[in-house]
Write a protein that holds these residues in place. Structure first.
Motif, PDB file in Angstrom:
ATOM      1  N   LEU A 138       0.808  -1.219   0.000  1.00  0.00           N
ATOM      2  CA  LEU A 138       0.000   0.000   0.000  1.00  0.00           C
ATOM      3  C   LEU A 138       0.845   1.275   0.000  1.00  0.00           C
ATOM      4  N   ALA A 139       2.161   1.131  -0.163  1.00  0.00           N
ATOM      5  CA  ALA A 139       3.045   2.298  -0.211  1.00  0.00           C
ATOM      6  C   ALA A 139       2.837   3.046  -1.523  1.00  0.00           C
ATOM      7  N   PRO A 140       2.851   4.376  -1.467  1.00  0.00           N
ATOM      8  CA  PRO A 140       2.703   5.146  -2.704  1.00  0.00           C
ATOM      9  C   PRO A 140       3.867   4.896  -3.649  1.00  0.00           C
ATOM     10  N   VAL A 141       3.574   4.932  -4.938  1.00  0.00           N
ATOM     11  CA  VAL A 141       4.612   4.773  -5.946  1.00  0.00           C
ATOM     12  C   VAL A 141       4.890   6.133  -6.587  1.00  0.00           C
ATOM     13  N   ILE A 142       6.086   6.282  -7.099  1.00  0.00           N
ATOM     14  CA  ILE A 142       6.470   7.533  -7.759  1.00  0.00           C
ATOM     15  C   ILE A 142       6.137   7.470  -9.242  1.00  0.00           C
ATOM     16  N   GLN A 143       6.379   6.305  -9.853  1.00  0.00           N
ATOM     17  CA  GLN A 143       6.075   6.087 -11.266  1.00  0.00           C
ATOM     18  C   GLN A 143       4.918   5.093 -11.365  1.00  0.00           C
ATOM     19  N   VAL A 144       3.910   5.453 -12.118  1.00  0.00           N
ATOM     20  CA  VAL A 144       2.746   4.596 -12.293  1.00  0.00           C
ATOM     21  C   VAL A 144       2.975   3.717 -13.512  1.00  0.00           C
ATOM     22  N   ARG A 145       2.964   2.409 -13.268  1.00  0.00           N
ATOM     23  CA  ARG A 145       3.157   1.407 -14.322  1.00  0.00           C
ATOM     24  C   ARG A 145       2.062   0.365 -14.216  1.00  0.00           C
ATOM     25  N   ALA A 146       2.016  -0.512 -15.186  1.00  0.00           N
ATOM     26  CA  ALA A 146       1.072  -1.628 -15.139  1.00  0.00           C
ATOM     27  C   ALA A 146       1.297  -2.418 -13.850  1.00  0.00           C
ATOM     28  N   GLY A 147       0.212  -2.847 -13.223  1.00  0.00           N
ATOM     29  CA  GLY A 147       0.287  -3.631 -11.994  1.00  0.00           C
ATOM     30  C   GLY A 147       0.107  -2.810 -10.742  1.00  0.00           C
ATOM     31  N   VAL A 148       0.278  -1.487 -10.838  1.00  0.00           N
ATOM     32  CA  VAL A 148       0.067  -0.597  -9.697  1.00  0.00           C
ATOM     33  C   VAL A 148      -1.434  -0.533  -9.411  1.00  0.00           C
ATOM     34  N   ARG A 149      -1.800  -0.266  -8.179  1.00  0.00           N
ATOM     35  CA  ARG A 149      -3.202  -0.138  -7.797  1.00  0.00           C
ATOM     36  C   ARG A 149      -3.541   1.339  -7.688  1.00  0.00           C
ATOM     37  N   MET A 150      -4.639   1.738  -8.303  1.00  0.00           N
ATOM     38  CA  MET A 150      -5.150   3.100  -8.146  1.00  0.00           C
ATOM     39  C   MET A 150      -6.293   3.041  -7.145  1.00  0.00           C
ATOM     40  N   VAL A 151      -6.249   3.914  -6.148  1.00  0.00           N
ATOM     41  CA  VAL A 151      -7.337   4.021  -5.179  1.00  0.00           C
ATOM     42  C   VAL A 151      -7.802   5.472  -5.176  1.00  0.00           C
ATOM     43  N   LEU A 152      -9.100   5.657  -5.046  1.00  0.00           N
ATOM     44  CA  LEU A 152      -9.606   7.015  -5.020  1.00  0.00           C
ATOM     45  C   LEU A 152     -10.862   7.112  -4.179  1.00  0.00           C
ATOM     46  N   ALA A 153     -11.052   8.291  -3.624  1.00  0.00           N
ATOM     47  CA  ALA A 153     -12.268   8.639  -2.899  1.00  0.00           C
ATOM     48  C   ALA A 153     -12.720   9.981  -3.454  1.00  0.00           C
ATOM     49  N   VAL A 154     -13.990  10.043  -3.809  1.00  0.00           N
ATOM     50  CA  VAL A 154     -14.556  11.257  -4.388  1.00  0.00           C
ATOM     51  C   VAL A 154     -15.875  11.538  -3.674  1.00  0.00           C
ATOM     52  N   VAL A 155     -16.059  12.772  -3.276  1.00  0.00           N
ATOM     53  CA  VAL A 155     -17.326  13.184  -2.691  1.00  0.00           C
ATOM     54  C   VAL A 155     -18.191  13.690  -3.837  1.00  0.00           C
ATOM     55  N   VAL A 156     -19.340  13.069  -4.009  1.00  0.00           N
ATOM     56  CA  VAL A 156     -20.287  13.481  -5.042  1.00  0.00           C
ATOM     57  C   VAL A 156     -21.521  13.988  -4.301  1.00  0.00           C
TER      58      VAL A 156
END
Length: 167
Positions: A138-156
């Motif tokens: 779950l550590a942040p990555v500096i370069q986004v490549r295939a296999g990385v996980r994207m997580v997001l939270a959005v208030v709608v």
């Protein structure tokens, strides 16, 4: 970090309750949903660290036909907000597209900025966080490549929605 920042004691409570449940029930298998990816990974770590004899399965996120992750929170969205909420899954698809085009990787900071601006073009949407993380640590990555996980939270509107996906 991530969800823990918005809900500081949440994972402490979750792990306590799940550990007690595992001790009482002694399950052979436990199933958690991928929609709450960070929670599933925290439970996975707890199972490993405490040597629980349970096999942990992470079930795929169930989605509506338009791609919105199924959640009881979706009921709080107005019709106009519901139309805008699909931006979470669209942002994951867009990140996948960008990563496919840039085989050497994309700077995470840049992609976060671009996706935030893109999401917030919707009048009811405000980004709480977007992160690109190592799927195990779950550590942040500096370069986004295939296999990385994207997580997001959005208030709608007034409803906070979460989603994630493997890029």
């Amino acid at each position: 970090g991530l969800e823990g920042k918005a809900r500081p004691t949440h994972f402490q409570g979750v792990t306590t309750v799940v550990a007690k449940l595992f001790n009482l029930v002694l399950p052979a298998v436990a199933v958690f949903g991928a929609k709450d990816y960070q929670q599933a990974q925290v439970i996975r770590r707890m199972v490993r660290d405490l040597n629980f004899p349970v096999r942990l399965l992470v079930a795929p996120t169930r989605r509506e036909e338009d791609g919105l992750a199924m959640s009881s929170r979706n009921a709080y969205l107005s019709a106009a907000e519901r139309e805008q909420a699909v931006v979470l899954s669209q942002a994951i698809r867009e990140a996948r597209r960008v990563v496919r085009l840039k085989r050497g990787g994309v700077p995470a900071e840049r992609l976060v900025r671009e996706l935030t601006a893109w999401i917030e073009r919707r009048p009811a949407a405000r980004v709480d966080h977007i992160a690109f993380i190592d799927p195990e640590t779950l550590a942040p990555v500096i370069q986004v490549r295939a296999g990385v996980r994207m997580v997001l939270a959005v208030v709608v509107g007034r409803t906070r929605l979460i989603d994630n996906g493997r890029l």
